[in-house]
Design a protein around this motif. Structure first.
Motif, PDB file in Angstrom:
ATOM      1  N   TRP A 118      -5.979  -0.935   0.699  1.00  0.00           N
ATOM      2  CA  TRP A 118      -5.484  -1.375   1.997  1.00  0.00           C
ATOM      3  C   TRP A 118      -6.163  -2.628   2.514  1.00  0.00           C
ATOM      4  O   TRP A 118      -5.525  -3.506   3.065  1.00  0.00           O
ATOM      5  CB  TRP A 118      -5.574  -0.259   3.039  1.00  0.00           C
ATOM      6  CG  TRP A 118      -6.976   0.203   3.331  1.00  0.00           C
ATOM      7  CD1 TRP A 118      -7.646   1.196   2.702  1.00  0.00           C
ATOM      8  CD2 TRP A 118      -7.878  -0.337   4.297  1.00  0.00           C
ATOM      9  NE1 TRP A 118      -8.908   1.318   3.209  1.00  0.00           N
ATOM     10  CE2 TRP A 118      -9.081   0.396   4.197  1.00  0.00           C
ATOM     11  CE3 TRP A 118      -7.783  -1.354   5.250  1.00  0.00           C
ATOM     12  CZ2 TRP A 118     -10.190   0.135   4.990  1.00  0.00           C
ATOM     13  CZ3 TRP A 118      -8.890  -1.609   6.045  1.00  0.00           C
ATOM     14  CH2 TRP A 118     -10.077  -0.883   5.917  1.00  0.00           C
ATOM     15  N   ILE A 140      -0.471   0.090   9.318  1.00  0.00           N
ATOM     16  CA  ILE A 140      -1.129   1.322   8.877  1.00  0.00           C
ATOM     17  C   ILE A 140      -1.193   2.316  10.039  1.00  0.00           C
ATOM     18  O   ILE A 140      -1.009   3.516   9.856  1.00  0.00           O
ATOM     19  CB  ILE A 140      -2.550   1.015   8.352  1.00  0.00           C
ATOM     20  CG1 ILE A 140      -2.447   0.046   7.185  1.00  0.00           C
ATOM     21  CG2 ILE A 140      -3.250   2.299   7.927  1.00  0.00           C
ATOM     22  CD1 ILE A 140      -3.779  -0.371   6.616  1.00  0.00           C
ATOM     23  N   ILE A 176       0.803  -1.234   0.000  1.00  0.00           N
ATOM     24  CA  ILE A 176       0.000   0.000   0.000  1.00  0.00           C
ATOM     25  C   ILE A 176       0.832   1.278   0.000  1.00  0.00           C
ATOM     26  O   ILE A 176       0.274   2.362  -0.106  1.00  0.00           O
ATOM     27  CB  ILE A 176      -1.019   0.052   1.168  1.00  0.00           C
ATOM     28  CG1 ILE A 176      -0.317   0.109   2.512  1.00  0.00           C
ATOM     29  CG2 ILE A 176      -1.979  -1.113   1.114  1.00  0.00           C
ATOM     30  CD1 ILE A 176      -1.277   0.423   3.638  1.00  0.00           C
TER      31      ILE A 176
END
Lengths: 367, 232
Positions: A109, A245, A83
């Motif tokens: 994602w 993330i 990503i």
């Protein structure tokens, strides 16, 4: 009567969910001033997923595995690599460059996270064959070794063009909203709860309780253990992706064995064999580490600065609190039970009784 | 019919079972009696596939079961209520019953009700953790749990172990009742008196061999059996 209790519980649950979502919405709308609270909640939600996944193995199936950091690393790296925006990849891989076949591969994602989970599950399936023949401590040592190998491989120079070796990965796009990680976590935990409530879940518990009897009931020990291991690793991988993330930059050191111990701590604190225990444990441990931060700051009372209050002191306090909890709640806070409104109400009812007992006890002593 | 032929089992470095052959006809109660270490438990554990046999044959209605996994053998209709009861102690009585039917995918409610009829005590204890039951109740739960998978043959390993005489009589009454309802029973017992009275056919095991066989009544009258196992 029974219906009334059920109705009351449903209403209480809806109110609780409403309050939580309203609170998160307020945080989200004022995200600039509440970024600290948002980050604690996100982190707790992510750790709750790993903790429930670990509990599924250790608490429900009785397999003591310490490979969580390894599976999280796999999930995190797969997600991160896929990503990072293609245009910023040259700056991320500025030392060794990125492998040409990977340079333009990019996924949304959630798909990357799913793939990370699947790859972690694939590794679990492979190492499950030799490792799940072991029991208790030996299984823990073997899985611990596996996690360390994964970490070493990720940092290995040979994989520089894929994992960026010891430089780590950065410029991972973060969350736009607190709801993203929280909702993904809720979905993951809900799926695991569904599995644990199915006949597979019963088979997991049966294996924990008595392997001989479980086998005599026709439960295939190896297949069932492998299933628990693979599914637990899948969700651990997903949580790794969520963490990547959340952190926006990761390297191999993120996934050291201390990460596994933190999760183990959450699981034991919450209670082995209790899903709600793990969730509560995750919020307590993650929150506790932050709330105690004032111990790290210098404290002056009446012109005298107290020498103990310095960086790192909060971890001492934290450790003492943990010891107290483990001493007084030997089976963890929830002790294998699940949260119920009735349990909470009973707890509140018991508190005045406790005081009354103490008082009457003292009275007897005085006489 | 379950037919065991020339079964040899090595267990823990010794020849626990040496060349035994016996038959369990449909609808009967067959018992293996013998002292500790005679190889009775090993025999039952081998039939269900928990222990691997060295050689021989285990044949159920013409189908060879030797070398098959326990899962397959249970699904063919043989089940074992293990020695020492082996409850799932932290699970409730109801969950224990449900685990017994692990390999079934159909509706369980009817069978659970049937078990509550056979063992009324279990109904009043259904939400209790199995580990908190008394020894006799646990044995009843072990039998009920084994019956939950609709076995053709129910094997019971020492159901009277550690139980008061009154409870032992209850258990044996239940065994007869289950048998009358159509389940074949293969019973391991040290309590030779009770076992022989209940059994249609009996085999005596000594150090891994079958040394004697006959109907229950025949063996009850036999002088050497009387001397060795009945204490008369």
């Amino acid at each position: 009567m029974k219906k009334d209790i059920k109705k009351r519980n449903t209403i209480l649950t809806i109110i609780l969910i409403g309050i939580i979502f309203a609170y998160m919405l307020i945080l989200q709308l004022n995200s600039a001033s509440h970024s600290y609270a948002i980050s604690i909640i996100e982190r707790s939600a992510i750790y709750a997923v790993v903790a429930v996944a670990m509990n599924m193995l250790t608490g429900f199936t009785g397999l003591f595995s310490l490979g969580q950091a390894g599976f999280m690393a796999i999930g995190a790296y797969v997600t991160a690599i896929l990503i990072i925006p293609v245009e910023s990849r040259p700056t991320v891989y500025y030392v060794n460059g990125i492998a040409p076949w990977l340079a333009n591969v990019s996924l949304p994602w959630w798909l990357a996270m799913l793939l990370g989970g699947l790859i972690a599950a694939g590794f679990a399936a492979l190492i499950g064959f030799p490792v799940l023949r072991l029991k208790s401590d030996y299984l823990a040592i073997a899985t611990l070794g596996f996690a360390e190998i994964i970490r070493a491989v990720i940092a290995a120079p040979g994989l520089n063009q894929i994992t960026n070796g010891s430089y780590g990965l950065n410029t991972i796009p973060g969350y736009h909203s607190i709801f993203t990680p929280v909702i993904v976590s809720i979905i993951c935990i809900a799926l695991m709860v569904m599995l644990l409530r199915s006949s597979y879940g019963r088979a997991f518990t049966a294996i924990r309780e008595d392997e001989v009897a479980a086998e005599a009931m026709g439960i295939n020990l190896f297949k069932t253990k492998e299933l628990a291991f693979i599914i637990s690793s899948f969700f651990t991988g997903i949580a790794g992706g969520l963490l990547a993330i959340y952190m926006r930059s990761i390297d191999a050191k993120t996934f050291q064995v201390t990460l596994t111990y933190t999760i183990l701590l959450i699981v034991v604190l919450g209670g082995l064999g209790s899903v709600t225990g793990s969730v509560i444990g995750a919020f307590l441990v993650m929150g506790g580490q932050e709330w105690l931060r004032f111990f790290d700051e210098p404290l002056t009372i009446g012109g005298v600065s107290i020498p103990l209050f310095r960086a790192g002191f909060r971890m001492v306090i934290f450790s003492i609190l943990l010891m107290v909890v483990v001493l007084f709640w030997r089976k963890g806070l929830m002790g294998g039970r699940e949260f119920s409104w009735q349990g909470l109400i009973n707890l509140f009812r018991r508190i005045p009784q406790l005081f009354r007992k103490k008082k009457s006890g003292e009275g007897a002593k005085n006489e | 019919m379950l037919k065991i032929t020339d079964l040899c089992v090595n267990y823990g470095g010794i020849e626990a079972v040496r060349n035994i052959s016996f038959e369990v006809p449909d609808g009967k109660i067959v018992t293996l009696i013998g002292a500790n270490g005679a190889g009775k438990s090993t025999t039952l554990r081998t039939i269900i596939g928990l222990v691997k046999a060295k050689e021989g044959s285990i044949n159920l209605d013409g189908e060879e079961l030797l070398g098959r996994s326990t899962t397959v053998i249970v699904s063919k209709g043989i089940t074992l209520s293990p020695e020492g009861r082996h409850m799932f102690p932290d699970m409730t009585v109801l969950e224990n019953l449900k685990i017994g039917a692990y390999l079934r995918t159909d509706d369980l409610n009817e069978d659970i009700e049937r078990m509550y009829e056979l063992f009324p005590i279990l109904k009043s204890r259904k939400w209790q953790a199995a580990g908190t039951l008394s020894g006799g109740e646990q044995q009843m739960l072990a039998v009920a749990r084994a019956l939950m998978c609709h076995p053709k043959i129910l094997m019971m390993d020492e159901p009277s172990l550690g139980l008061a005489p009154k409870i032992v009589r209850q258990i044996f009454e239940i065994i007869k009742k289950i048998n009358e309802q159509g389940t074949t029973i293969l019973l391991n017992e040290q309590n030779a008196n009770m076992a022989l009275q209940a059994a249609d056919y009996a085999y005596v095991m000594e150090t891994g061999r079958i040394t004697m066989s006959g109907t229950g009544k025949e063996l009850l009258r036999d002088s050497s059996v009387k001397k060795a196992y009945l204490g008369l």
